[in-house]
Write a protein that holds these residues in place. Structure first.
Motif, PDB file in Angstrom:
ATOM      1  N   HIS A   1       0.849  -1.198   0.000  1.00  0.00           N
ATOM      2  CA  HIS A   1       0.000   0.000   0.000  1.00  0.00           C
ATOM      3  C   HIS A   1       0.880   1.242   0.000  1.00  0.00           C
ATOM      4  O   HIS A   1       1.933   1.256   0.639  1.00  0.00           O
ATOM      5  N   GLU A   2       0.458   2.263  -0.704  1.00  0.00           N
ATOM      6  CA  GLU A   2       1.269   3.466  -0.851  1.00  0.00           C
ATOM      7  C   GLU A   2       1.551   4.128   0.485  1.00  0.00           C
ATOM      8  O   GLU A   2       2.620   4.711   0.685  1.00  0.00           O
ATOM      9  N   VAL A   3       0.620   4.032   1.421  1.00  0.00           N
ATOM     10  CA  VAL A   3       0.781   4.678   2.730  1.00  0.00           C
ATOM     11  C   VAL A   3       1.169   3.671   3.806  1.00  0.00           C
ATOM     12  O   VAL A   3       2.102   3.887   4.575  1.00  0.00           O
ATOM     13  N   TYR A   4       0.475   2.539   3.872  1.00  0.00           N
ATOM     14  CA  TYR A   4       0.704   1.565   4.935  1.00  0.00           C
ATOM     15  C   TYR A   4       1.923   0.684   4.686  1.00  0.00           C
ATOM     16  O   TYR A   4       2.386  -0.003   5.599  1.00  0.00           O
ATOM     17  N   GLY A   5       2.442   0.674   3.468  1.00  0.00           N
ATOM     18  CA  GLY A   5       3.556  -0.209   3.145  1.00  0.00           C
ATOM     19  C   GLY A   5       3.076  -1.637   2.951  1.00  0.00           C
ATOM     20  O   GLY A   5       2.008  -1.873   2.393  1.00  0.00           O
TER      21      GLY A   5
END
Length: 532
Positions: free
Chosen positions: A432-436
């Motif tokens: 995920h772009e934010v959560y990794g």
């Protein structure tokens, strides 16, 4: 003869059944996860015409006389051996590298088992197979015990956030923050300077879909950090057709705001020259023909302003030179020729608090200054001394600033993942772009005491029978089960060479059985003809 007819018919039926099994195997030679079958025969019952007798004192024993009635199908076995693995390149294709079966649940809640790992994720986030049935295991983090639950891919709600970037340059931490909560604020911002901009235009900008290049006027002076931020946002707005950038306004902050001194130029803001601006020392006009300034070191403090230059020649022709607190001595042998010498402040611990001058030879000194009876000289005008100082450069042009973390927020689905994969232990992960990297679930598999006892029900599915034993649900790779192999499918374990050999034998067996019927019919015909 009637018995031979029945035996021939039985042979035809069993050979036909075996041919059916062979045909099914060959038809599924390209079916992923297919397990081949094998037909075996057994003889049936016998008619005993004469029973066996035991030996006596006068005669030996005799064997029974029995006539058989042909054969029947003894079993159709499943070959559960693991077949060759075929790499597919699809991230959701997966094979079991050994014992075990995927658990599959249909719409009625019935659980089947399969070796075919062609998986997908439906619009509701369910992990399904090619038939649209649910793959079982556990959802969420992989710390759970083995399970037989539907795997549903879900992600935590994402709060809206602004794009931001930070970097440390020359010991100062800089941050750039966008004002709008959107992915449009995730841009690269690069600072450069140019002399081509006219005075009065502090900055210009160029915008692309993922980057902003801000060009600062190299000669323009900025009064403060706020003045600088206003200038760059006006330039970005102008470059965006007069409307605010989708990421909003961009604000540069520093953990040491005093480093942004009043009057700093665009060139100094961008420059990464973090050394010193060297000070200056002038040589009095009455001594310029003999002495000259060579260089000024970075640490030169110039702590004595407007001092006169003093010269002292002792009886041994050693020359002492003084300029305020700075002094140096040239001995008689060194005065034989002209040279250079470092003027240092003896009260300073900084060895770079100095400057270098050139001096003439003793002959030149004696002909111009130290005539008969004169041993000292003081310049007619004072020496102007300007100290060195650190540059005001901030170095913002030394690295691009990558703003990230900007998002509009909201419910997150599989569509928000940049990639998804399955590990060898069955753990499903997504990027995920934010959560990794996020754990989304775990595929658990089932093993059986007697996998050959499973019943085939089509669609490469098996179901539990009384002879297979109950399923034992485990994590892939545990308790003797096979680990998962990503981007791979298990091929059919049909052996074509063996099938073709069996096909020839079956054909001949069928042909021979039909011949038995033909010959028996001929013999019956001869018997009927005896009446004529």
């Amino acid at each position: 003869m009637v018995r031979s007819l029945y035996s021939g018919v039985a042979g035809l039926k069993t050979q036909q059944t075996k041919m059916d099994v062979i045909g099914n195997n060959i038809a599924n030679v390209g079916t992923y996860g297919y397990k081949s079958g094998r037909a075996t025969f057994k003889d049936v019952y016998y008619q005993t015409n004469v029973n066996a007798t035991a030996a006596t004192g006068n005669s030996g024993g005799t064997n029974a006389i029995q006539v058989g009635y042909g054969d029947s199908v003894g079993s159709i076995d499943i070959n559960t051996s693991t077949a060759a693995m075929s790499a597919t390149g699809y991230s959701l294709d997966v094979a079991i590298g050994g014992e075990g079966y995927f658990q599959v649940m249909d719409s009625d809640g019935k659980i089947f088992y399969t070796k075919a790992g062609m998986l997908d994720i439906d619009a509701e986030g369910n992990l399904v197979d090619v038939n649209g049935n649910f793959i079982l295991g556990s959802s969420g983090e992989s710390t759970q015990d083995p399970a037989s639950n539907r795997i549903q891919i879900s992600l935590p709600y994402l709060d809206a956030a602004t794009g931001t970037a930070s970097d440390t340059i020359n010991g100062i931490e800089y941050s750039i923050d966008a004002s709008n909560m959107t992915t449009k604020s995730n841009v690269n911002i690069t600072f450069v300077s140019s002399n081509a901009l006219p005075i009065g235009q502090p900055a210009s900008a160029e915008i692309s879909s993922s980057s902003i290049v801000v060009t600062l006027n190299a000669k323009e002076e900025f009064a403060s950090l706020d003045d600088f931020n206003v200038a760059i946002n006006e330039a970005i707005t102008a470059a965006n057709g007069g409307v605010e950038h989708p990421g909003g306004t961009f604000t540069v902050t520093m953990d040491d705001p005093t480093a942004f001194v009043e009057g700093i130029t665009g060139a100094e803001i961008v420059s990464s020259d973090f050394g010193y601006n060297s000070g200056t020392v002038s040589v009095p006009s009455d001594l310029k023909s003999l002495f000259s300034l060579v260089s000024v070191n970075d640490g030169f403090a110039g702590n004595t302003q407007d001092a006169n230059m003093q010269l002292q020649l002792d009886a041994e022709n050693n020359l002492t030179i003084k300029v305020g607190a700075y002094t140096a001595t040239v001995n008689a042998s060194q005065l034989g020729t002209a040279g250079t010498i470092v003027m240092r402040n003896p009260d300073s611990t900084d060895r770079t608090d100095s400057f270098v001058i050139s001096y003439p030879s003793l002959t030149s000194l004696q002909s111009h200054i130290f005539t008969t009876g004169i041993t000292s000289y003081t310049s007619a005008e004072p020496v102007a001394m300007t100290p060195s100082e650190p540059t005001k450069s901030l170095g913002l042009g030394s690295t691009p600033f990558r703003l990230d973390g900007g998002t509009e927020g909201g419910e997150q689905t599989v569509a928000n993942l940049t990639s998804i994969g399955i590990n060898d232990d069955g753990v499903i992960t997504g990027l995920h772009e934010v959560y990794g990297v996020v754990e989304l679930g775990r595929i658990d598999i089932a093993t059986f005491s007697n996998p050959a006892g499973l019943a085939q029900v089509g669609n490469t599915y098996f179901e539990v029978t009384l002879n297979s034993g109950d399923p034992i649900v485990v994590h892939p790779g545990d308790e003797g089960s096979g680990a998962l192999v990503a981007s791979t499918l298990e091929s059919s374990n049909v052996d074509l060479s063996n099938e073709f050999s069996d096909m020839i034998m079956t054909q001949r067996g069928f042909q021979a059985s039909s011949r038995v019927i033909t010959v028996s019919d001929t013999m019956l015909e001869e018997l009927i003809n005896l009446k004529r």
